[in-house]
Design an enzyme around this catalytic site. Structure first.
Site, mmCIF file in Angstrom:
data_model
loop_
_atom_site.group_PDB
_atom_site.id
_atom_site.type_symbol
_atom_site.label_atom_id
_atom_site.label_comp_id
_atom_site.label_asym_id
_atom_site.label_seq_id
_atom_site.Cartn_x
_atom_site.Cartn_y
_atom_site.Cartn_z
ATOM 1 N N GLY A 24 -1.507 -3.624 0.774
ATOM 2 C CA GLY A 24 -0.152 -3.346 0.327
ATOM 3 C C GLY A 24 0.052 -3.701 -1.133
ATOM 4 N NE ARG A 28 -3.956 -8.758 0.045
ATOM 5 C CZ ARG A 28 -2.975 -8.674 0.927
ATOM 6 N NH1 ARG A 28 -2.923 -7.645 1.757
ATOM 7 N NH2 ARG A 28 -2.038 -9.596 0.996
ATOM 8 N NE ARG A 47 6.777 6.482 -8.546
ATOM 9 C CZ ARG A 47 7.931 6.770 -7.979
ATOM 10 N NH1 ARG A 47 8.514 5.888 -7.194
ATOM 11 N NH2 ARG A 47 8.509 7.938 -8.180
ATOM 12 N NE ARG A 91 -0.949 -2.731 7.253
ATOM 13 C CZ ARG A 91 -0.561 -3.689 6.413
ATOM 14 N NH1 ARG A 91 -0.849 -3.585 5.117
ATOM 15 N NH2 ARG A 91 0.091 -4.749 6.845
ATOM 16 C CB SER A 94 -0.580 -10.236 5.324
ATOM 17 O OG SER A 94 0.556 -9.617 4.748
ATOM 18 C CG ASP A 214 3.933 -14.835 8.748
ATOM 19 O OD1 ASP A 214 4.876 -14.714 9.529
ATOM 20 O OD2 ASP A 214 3.402 -13.862 8.164
ATOM 21 N NE ARG A 227 1.819 -13.301 1.793
ATOM 22 C CZ ARG A 227 2.699 -14.298 1.724
ATOM 23 N NH1 ARG A 227 2.584 -15.346 2.525
ATOM 24 N NH2 ARG A 227 3.689 -14.263 0.849
#
Length: 248
Positions: A24, A28, A47, A91, A94, A214, A227
């Site tokens: 996401g 990362r 973007r 994908r 997290s 989490d 993360r």
């Protein structure tokens, strides 16, 4: 007139590999490219959504961020599948655990993804569509998890359109979470269902591999930096899957 295949990605035709890893977070994506790929080349930065292509164990692999939520991954996966000929999207994100036996840093492989989203309405289907992962990707991910000695779980994810909502801070707000827990859902996230639906629609492959960041019911969590930079086992698993799928 566009001089690239799609409006949201500036890469040229052929710039992406057969398999794209999709975190996401754009940072990362940058981390994966710089720490795992050989000779990574930035092929997209529209973007600030970093997209890179390089090689891993001799196989051409790409990584590009999806942003947060089903509308975002819906756009990027559609464009990669249809504009760039990508076959596999994995994908790497997290998720928040809701089962007692799942802990921080465990890996969850989304065999299916239930959702509260209206994303499927666009396909004009009768009844309720059940978004599922590609079996070959899932099988190779299980093999890779075992090879890396990772603690992993296979099952259902819940992809939600809502991160914040009126249910927060009130005891009855957890009713829906306990309901999902009762049905065996492993964890909550926000993208997998839309990705799986697009893959189904366009005859492609998709899988969500998530690291538990989490625990919703235990109240424990990792930091944003952890993360971004510390979910390396998940990244290695996804890259191993990309290598395994190169000849399929």
């Amino acid at each position: 007139m566009l001089n690239t295949p799609t409006p949201h990605i500036s890469a040229a035709p052929g710039d992406f590999g057969k398999t794209v890893l999709m975190p996401g977070d754009p940072l990362r994506s940058k981390f994966i490219a710089e720490n795992f790929l050989e000779n990574p080349v930035l092929v997209n930065n529209v973007r600030g959504v970093h997209g890179y292509t390089g090689t891993y164990r001799g196989v051409r692999v790409s990584v590009m961020a999806s942003g947060m939520g089903m509308p975002a991954i819906g756009i990027y996966s559609h464009e990669l599948y249809n504009g760039y000929g990508v076959e596999n999207i994995i994908r790497v994100g997290s998720a928040g655990a809701i089962q007692d036996h799942i802990n921080l840093y465990d890996i969850v492989l989304g065999q299916g993804a239930c959702t509260d989203s209206n994303f499927a309405a666009q396909f004009h289907l009768p009844g309720t569509f059940a978004p599922i992962a590609d079996f070959d990707l899932l099988t190779e991910a299980v093999k890779a998890c075992k090879a890396h000695g990772a603690t992993y779980h296979v099952g259902n994810l819940n992809s939600s359109d809502v991160f914040y909502g009126d249910h927060m801070g009130v005891p009855e707000g957890l009713d829906s979470v306990y309901g999902l827990k009762k049905m065996g859902v492993m964890a909550l996230e926000m993208e997998a269902a839309a990705l799986y639906m697009n893959a189904a629609r366009y005859g492609k492959r998709a899988l969500a591999i998530c690291t538990i960041s989490d625990h919703v019911l235990k109240g424990v969590e990792t930091t944003s930096e952890e993360r971004q930079n510390s979910f390396t086992t998940m990244m290695q698993v996804a890259l191993d899957v990309a290598v395994a799928m190169e000849k399929k």
